[in-house]
Scaffold this motif. Structure first.
Motif, PDB file in Angstrom:
ATOM      1  N   ALA A 114       9.189  46.065  26.607  1.00  0.00           N
ATOM      2  CA  ALA A 114       8.108  45.802  25.655  1.00  0.00           C
ATOM      3  C   ALA A 114       8.472  46.304  24.258  1.00  0.00           C
ATOM      4  CB  ALA A 114       6.816  46.461  26.136  1.00  0.00           C
ATOM      5  N   ARG A 115       9.156  47.453  24.182  1.00  0.00           N
ATOM      6  CA  ARG A 115       9.586  47.945  22.874  1.00  0.00           C
ATOM      7  C   ARG A 115      10.635  47.031  22.256  1.00  0.00           C
ATOM      8  NH1 ARG A 115       8.524  53.183  25.007  1.00  0.00           N
ATOM      9  NH2 ARG A 115      10.564  53.318  26.001  1.00  0.00           N
TER      10      ARG A 115
ATOM     11  N   GLU B  95      11.181  46.563  34.657  1.00  0.00           N
ATOM     12  CA  GLU B  95      10.004  46.115  33.910  1.00  0.00           C
ATOM     13  C   GLU B  95       9.971  44.610  33.694  1.00  0.00           C
ATOM     14  OE1 GLU B  95      10.445  48.237  30.338  1.00  0.00           O
ATOM     15  OE2 GLU B  95      10.199  50.228  31.247  1.00  0.00           O
TER      16      GLU B  95
ATOM     17  N   GLY C 177       8.795  44.080  21.020  1.00  0.00           N
ATOM     18  CA  GLY C 177       8.026  44.465  19.841  1.00  0.00           C
ATOM     19  C   GLY C 177       8.898  44.626  18.610  1.00  0.00           C
TER      20      GLY C 177
ATOM     21  N   ARG D 138      18.965  52.769  31.152  1.00  0.00           N
ATOM     22  CA  ARG D 138      18.075  51.913  30.368  1.00  0.00           C
ATOM     23  C   ARG D 138      18.083  50.480  30.885  1.00  0.00           C
ATOM     24  NH1 ARG D 138      17.855  48.852  25.530  1.00  0.00           N
ATOM     25  NH2 ARG D 138      15.895  49.222  24.399  1.00  0.00           N
TER      26      ARG D 138
ATOM     27  N   THR E 180       3.317  43.015  24.125  1.00  0.00           N
ATOM     28  CA  THR E 180       3.829  44.271  23.555  1.00  0.00           C
ATOM     29  C   THR E 180       2.711  45.211  23.131  1.00  0.00           C
ATOM     30  OG1 THR E 180       3.994  43.164  21.398  1.00  0.00           O
ATOM     31  CG2 THR E 180       5.967  43.213  22.774  1.00  0.00           C
ATOM     32  N   ARG E 181       1.537  44.653  22.823  1.00  0.00           N
ATOM     33  CA  ARG E 181       0.404  45.508  22.444  1.00  0.00           C
ATOM     34  C   ARG E 181      -0.257  46.150  23.657  1.00  0.00           C
ATOM     35  NH1 ARG E 181      -2.017  41.950  19.952  1.00  0.00           N
ATOM     36  NH2 ARG E 181      -3.667  41.382  21.414  1.00  0.00           N
TER      37      ARG E 181
ATOM     38  N   SER F  77       1.247  46.594  26.815  1.00  0.00           N
ATOM     39  CA  SER F  77       2.138  47.215  27.793  1.00  0.00           C
ATOM     40  C   SER F  77       3.097  48.156  27.082  1.00  0.00           C
ATOM     41  CB  SER F  77       2.924  46.155  28.571  1.00  0.00           C
ATOM     42  OG  SER F  77       3.724  45.384  27.693  1.00  0.00           O
ATOM     43  N   GLY F  78       3.721  49.029  27.870  1.00  0.00           N
ATOM     44  CA  GLY F  78       4.727  49.946  27.348  1.00  0.00           C
ATOM     45  C   GLY F  78       6.027  49.772  28.106  1.00  0.00           C
ATOM     46  N   GLY F  79       7.004  50.579  27.759  1.00  0.00           N
ATOM     47  CA  GLY F  79       8.292  50.468  28.428  1.00  0.00           C
ATOM     48  C   GLY F  79       9.379  49.989  27.482  1.00  0.00           C
ATOM     49  N   GLU F  80      10.600  49.990  28.000  1.00  0.00           N
ATOM     50  CA  GLU F  80      11.755  49.634  27.187  1.00  0.00           C
ATOM     51  C   GLU F  80      11.758  48.166  26.785  1.00  0.00           C
ATOM     52  OE1 GLU F  80      13.972  51.635  25.956  1.00  0.00           O
ATOM     53  OE2 GLU F  80      13.142  53.426  26.907  1.00  0.00           O
TER      54      GLU F  80
END
Length: 313
Positions: A205-206, A171, A209, A164, A197-198, A200-203
């Motif tokens: 960004a989470r 990222e 978020g 992770r 965060t809206r 993009s994705g990924g660890e």
């Protein structure tokens, strides 16, 4: 293996199962103080399961329903002998999930049980193949399987955290440059985080978020971002969070700082790739030295060896 030894093993297994059934049967099970006080303390009705998703993994729920008291007792024994609750809690926080230390201990008990079962299968197969049962060897094998399963779950947690953190570092440059672009366009740091965060994705960004969600729930944004920095051991991410905090609290320019941090992380990634390539190059020498080179020497010397043998005859 003789029929007497088989009967002895089956009798011991049956006796152990009967003792477990009697020990955890409701008439013989001791009632804890927590169970006595729970109906009078927990006056709030539990929420409906239709209003949210389950917070526990399916395996933990199934294990607790099937063998709840014995698994809980095993988890307490593992926690007493293994220890290190603070280190486990830190790694679980770095993993970013909702698993507690107790849930992790239960998984260690399950892994230990699977290791013990595998050791019993191996010992049984070896005793059937050889026709003899060595009790000492079988006992050591079972203990090794049990301990190996418990420690293997701890090792797997470390591997999960490492993977992770590698994803977070991979990222980070993209997220940092997107934040710099949003801040340059005139958005505030909070609005820039929400946009990134809206989109993009990924660890990473989470993580951002989740921090933004805690901030919207009432936690100060600086404290929510500081929690993200405290949950990880990555120095670039900690510097990134510090830059965001300084920009939020003092209103300092942020775009150039984010771009510089993204460039530093990219350079660090290049250095890691070069180091990994150097290690792989050294590892490639193992098959060359121990496999390819002996075969080449054998092919070079074999004709001469055959000639010498023929001349000697």
């Amino acid at each position: 293996m003789s029929s007497g030894v088989v009967g002895m093993v089956l009798g011991l297994v049956a006796a152990g199962g009967l003792l477990l059934v009697l020990a955890y049967a409701p008439p013989f099970r001791s009632v804890r103080l927590v169970d006595r006080l729970a109906p009078y303390v927990h006056d709030t009705p539990p929420p409906s399961r239709l209003l949210g998703t389950a917070t526990e993994p399916g395996m933990l729920t199934a294990v607790r329903r099937i063998a709840g008291p014995s698994i809980s007792n095993g988890a307490r024994v593992v926690d007493r002998f293994v220890g290190g609750r603070a280190a486990v809690r830190r790694r679980l926080d770095a993993l970013g999930g909702d698993m507690t230390v107790e849930d992790f201990r239960i998984e260690q008990v399950v892994w230990g049980g699977l290791g013990l079962l595998a050791a019993v299968v191996v010992a049984t197969a070896s005793s059937v193949a050889t026709g003899d049962l060595n009790v000492l060897t079988a006992g050591l094998l079972c203990v090794s399987g049990l301990v190996g399963g418990v420690l293997g779950r701890d090792w797997w947690l470390t591997q999960q955290v490492q993977r992770r953190e590698d994803l977070l570092l991979a990222e980070f440059p993209v997220v940092a440059e997107l934040l710099a672009l949003a801040v340059t366009a005139g958005e505030s740091p909070a609005a820039a985080i929400a946009r990134v965060t809206r989109l993009s994705g990924g660890e990473l960004a989470r993580e951002l978020g989740a921090a933004l969600g805690r901030a919207r729930a009432g936690v100060p944004l600086a404290d929510a971002l500081q929690q993200v920095a405290d949950r990880t051991s990555l120095e670039p991410l900690a510097r990134f969070i510090d830059g965001l905090l300084v920009a939020i609290e003092r209103g300092t320019p942020l775009a150039e700082v984010l771009r510089a941090q993204a460039a530093d992380v990219r350079e660090a990634g290049k250095r890691r790739l070069l180091e990994a390539g150097g290690r792989k190059e050294i590892a490639m020498m193992v098959p060359v030295v121990f496999l390819v080179l002996p075969v080449t020497v054998l092919f070079a010397l074999f004709p001469g060896l055959i000639s010498i043998v023929s001349l000697a005859q």
